[in-house]
Design a protein around this motif. Structure first.
Motif: not given
Length: 215
Positions: A166-182
């Motif tokens: 779950a942590a990896g998915v969230g961090l991957g989304l932020v790293w890939s610029d798919y989602h805002w951190l919040l």
């Protein structure tokens, strides 16, 4: 833990709704991550970010959830537990709960993504992150159900693995610029609250064997 998750979720949701100053954290994080990504220029990290992001898709996390429920039921049947079949409906209901939690919130907040483009007519918005919620509940509930018939060491491993995914998915989304951190933080909080509630319901606790089972 549920109080902390609830407070963070309410705070972040309020700031997103009113376009509050906390959204500056999103912009700072995006700018910092883009600078780091540009400096490192690592194809491997970029591929890993996308790969982890994809793990939160419904085509990956939901089948893992359903398979986890089926395997948990089979293991409990083999072990002679009472109500061994319960993991299957729990997994199915959790899979159905995910869009019920995410889609209305996305439509209500209607938050544009990191690129700032207006939402198209067929888009719901970016807040909260559906991939993050799906990963948190998909992997988390699968681990919770499998842990019912597992030993202490295996339960710890299942919990740690689900948390890392779950942590990896969230961090991957932020790293890939798919989602805002919040967006991701809200997804973790929402999924975590559901997990906390499920972990305390009788049908996800440690099952007992049938009274006549002497094995």
């Amino acid at each position: 833990m549920p109080v902390v998750l609830g407070v963070v979720l309410v705070l972040v949701s309020w700031q997103v709704a009113v376009d509050g100053p906390l959204l500056g954290l999103d912009r700072w994080t995006r700018h910092t991550v883009r600078d780091v990504r540009h400096t490192l220029h690592s194809t491997l990290l970029n591929h890993l970010g996308k790969a982890f992001s994809d793990l939160g898709g419904g085509s990956v996390a939901v089948p893992v959830l359903l398979l986890g429920g089926a395997v948990a039921a089979w293991r409990e049947w083999r072990a002679g537990f009472a109500r061994w079949w319960l993991p299957v409906p729990v997994a199915v209901l959790t899979a159905g709960l995910i869009p019920l939690l995410v889609v209305p919130a996305k439509a209500w907040f209607a938050r544009p993504g990191p690129f700032g483009l207006p939402l198209a007519a067929d888009q719901w918005g970016w807040y909260p992150s559906g991939h993050t919620v799906t990963a948190t509940l998909g992997f988390g509930v699968a681990a919770l159900l499998l842990a019912r018939a597992a030993g202490p060491r295996a339960r710890r491993g299942l919990g740690a693995g689900a948390a890392l995914l779950a942590a990896g998915v969230g961090l991957g989304l932020v790293w890939s610029d798919y989602h805002w951190l919040l967006d991701v933080v809200a997804g973790w909080c929402l999924g975590g609250l559901v997990m906390w509630a499920l972990a305390r319901w009788p049908f996800t606790g440690r099952p007992g064997k049938d009274p006549g089972d002497r094995s």
